[in-house]
Design a protein around this motif. Structure first.
Motif, mmCIF file in Angstrom:
data_model
loop_
_atom_site.group_PDB
_atom_site.id
_atom_site.type_symbol
_atom_site.label_atom_id
_atom_site.label_comp_id
_atom_site.label_asym_id
_atom_site.label_seq_id
_atom_site.Cartn_x
_atom_site.Cartn_y
_atom_site.Cartn_z
ATOM 1 N N HIS A 158 0.681 5.620 -6.291
ATOM 2 C CA HIS A 158 -0.522 4.802 -6.092
ATOM 3 C C HIS A 158 -0.432 4.039 -4.776
ATOM 4 N N VAL A 159 0.684 3.338 -4.593
ATOM 5 C CA VAL A 159 0.852 2.488 -3.407
ATOM 6 C C VAL A 159 0.921 3.329 -2.136
ATOM 7 N N THR A 160 1.712 4.382 -2.165
ATOM 8 C CA THR A 160 1.893 5.216 -0.977
ATOM 9 C C THR A 160 0.574 5.825 -0.518
ATOM 10 N N GLN A 161 -0.167 6.406 -1.443
ATOM 11 C CA GLN A 161 -1.431 7.033 -1.065
ATOM 12 C C GLN A 161 -2.442 6.011 -0.562
ATOM 13 N N ALA A 162 -2.438 4.822 -1.160
ATOM 14 C CA ALA A 162 -3.384 3.785 -0.738
ATOM 15 C C ALA A 162 -3.088 3.281 0.671
ATOM 16 N N PHE A 163 -1.798 3.202 1.028
ATOM 17 C CA PHE A 163 -1.412 2.604 2.311
ATOM 18 C C PHE A 163 -1.193 3.620 3.431
ATOM 19 N N LEU A 164 -1.326 4.900 3.138
ATOM 20 C CA LEU A 164 -1.113 5.904 4.180
ATOM 21 C C LEU A 164 -2.033 5.696 5.381
ATOM 22 N N GLU A 165 -3.270 5.308 5.114
ATOM 23 C CA GLU A 165 -4.225 5.082 6.210
ATOM 24 C C GLU A 165 -3.708 4.034 7.181
ATOM 25 N N LEU A 166 -3.157 2.941 6.651
ATOM 26 C CA LEU A 166 -2.641 1.877 7.520
ATOM 27 C C LEU A 166 -1.336 2.284 8.183
ATOM 28 N N LEU A 167 -0.503 3.040 7.469
ATOM 29 C CA LEU A 167 0.753 3.497 8.038
ATOM 30 C C LEU A 167 0.526 4.458 9.207
ATOM 31 N N LYS A 168 -0.512 5.263 9.118
ATOM 32 C CA LYS A 168 -0.800 6.219 10.184
ATOM 33 C C LYS A 168 -1.221 5.533 11.484
ATOM 34 N N ARG A 169 -1.547 4.241 11.406
ATOM 35 C CA ARG A 169 -1.903 3.484 12.603
ATOM 36 C C ARG A 169 -0.670 2.902 13.303
ATOM 37 N N SER A 170 0.489 3.071 12.689
ATOM 38 C CA SER A 170 1.737 2.568 13.259
ATOM 39 C C SER A 170 2.337 3.589 14.209
ATOM 40 N N GLU A 171 3.044 3.108 15.223
ATOM 41 C CA GLU A 171 3.735 4.013 16.144
ATOM 42 C C GLU A 171 4.969 4.632 15.499
ATOM 43 N N SER A 172 5.592 3.906 14.578
ATOM 44 C CA SER A 172 6.815 4.401 13.928
ATOM 45 C C SER A 172 6.782 4.067 12.437
#
Length: 245
Positions: free
Chosen positions: A118-132
Motif C-alpha cells: 500500500h505504502v510503496t505504491q502510493a509513494f512511488l510518484e513522489l519517489l520518482k521525483r527524487s534524483e536518488s
C-alpha cells in the motif's frame, strides 16, 4: 534537502533510525498510527536537539491514511527521497503451523506485507521525483527460507506460522519491485536489522537499537553504483552482510 519517511517510527528501531538520520541532516517524517503519540515523541526529540523531524499520521493498513500522508508530504516538499517500510507486528504467540488461526496470519500479513505494498505504491510518484530514490523494506532473518532449512543456523528452532512467512513474502515482493525498477535510479532492498532487544520481542535480542539503525542506514544511504534487489542482514558475519534468501 533529502526527505525521508519511516513507517512505524514512534519507538524502537524505527525511532532510533529517525534520530540517526536527523543527526545526519536529513528531514525525517516520523510515521505513527497515532498522531498525538507521534507529536509527543517529536517534541521530546526537539528538546534533545533533533529539529528536522516531523510526526505524520500513517496507518499502513488503512488506504485513506496512507494517501493522506502522501498528499501531506507532496504539499510540503513535492517529493520523497527515501522510504523505509519499517512498520510491523509480531502477531499472537505461539504461532505453530497446526494451530495458528488464519485470522492471526491474515492480521500479520495485513501490516507486514500488504501494508508495505500500500505504502510503496502510493509513494512511488513522489519517489520518482527524487534524483536518488531509495526503498528499504525492513525484514527479518526469520524470512530466509535457506536459513530456516539449515539445522546449523543459530535460530533454526525459532519457527512461526505468521511472522516469518510474512517477511518471506515481503522479500519476494521486494525482488519483483527491484527488478521492475532496475533500469532506473532506484535502489530497492530488504534489510534485516538483526535480532535486536526491543519492545517487539520483550528485549530478548542481543543486538542494540543503535547498531540496528546504523545497519539500516548503511544500506539505505547508498551510492548510485550500489546493489539493488539484495537481502542484507546485521546477523550475517561477513563484510558484505548479504543473507541467503
Amino acid at each position: 534537502m533529502t526527505i525521508v519517511l519511516i513507517t512505524g517510527a514512534n519507538r524502537s528501531i524505527g525511532l532510533e533510525t529517525a534520530k540517526q538520520l536527523s543527526a545526519k541532516g536529513l528531514f525525517v517524517y516520523l510515521g505513527s498510527r497515532n498522531l498525538t503519540k507521534g507529536e509527543a515523541i517529536v517534541k521530546e526529540l526537539n528538546e534533545q536537539g533533533f529539529n528536522n523531524i516531523k510526526a505524520i499520521e500513517i496507518d499502513v493498513t488503512n488506504h485513506e491514511s496512507v494517501l493522506a500522508a502522501k498528499n501531506s508530504i507532496e504539499q510540503e516538499h513535492g517529493k520523497l527521497d527515501i522510504l523505509i517500510n519499517n512498520a510491523g507486528i509480531l502477531g499472537t504467540q505461539p504461532q505453530t503451523a497446526t494451530e495458528t488461526s488464519v485470522e492471526n496470519i491474515k492480521e500479520v500479513f495485513e501490516t507486514n506485507f500488504f501494508g508495505v505494498i500500500h505504502v510503496t505504491q502510493a509513494f512511488l510518484e513522489l519517489l520518482k521525483r527524487s534524483e536518488s530514490p531509495r526503498i528499504s523494506n525492513i525484514t527479518s532473518g526469520l524470512g530466509s527460507l535457506t536459513l530456516h532449512n539449515d539445522p546449523n543456523w543459530k535460530y533454526y528452532q525459532v519457527k512461526s506460522a505468521a511472522y516469518g512467512p510474512s517477511k518471506t513474502a515481503l522479500n519476494a515482493y521486494t525482488i519483483v519491485l527491484a527488478h521492475e525498477l532496475k533500469d532506473s535510479n532506484f535502489k530497492v532492498n530488504v534489510i534485516d536489522p538483526g535480532y535486536t532487544a526491543t519492545d517487539f520481542n520483550h528485549h530478548s535480542g542481543p543486538g542494540s537499537v543503535e547498531s540496528a539503525a546504523s545497519f539500516i542506514i548503511k544500506h539505505t544511504l547508498t551510492e548510485d553504483d550500489a546493489p539493488t534487489g539484495q537481502f542484507f542482514s546485521n546477523d550475517i558475519e561477513d563484510e558484505t552482510g548479504i543473507s541467503p534468501w
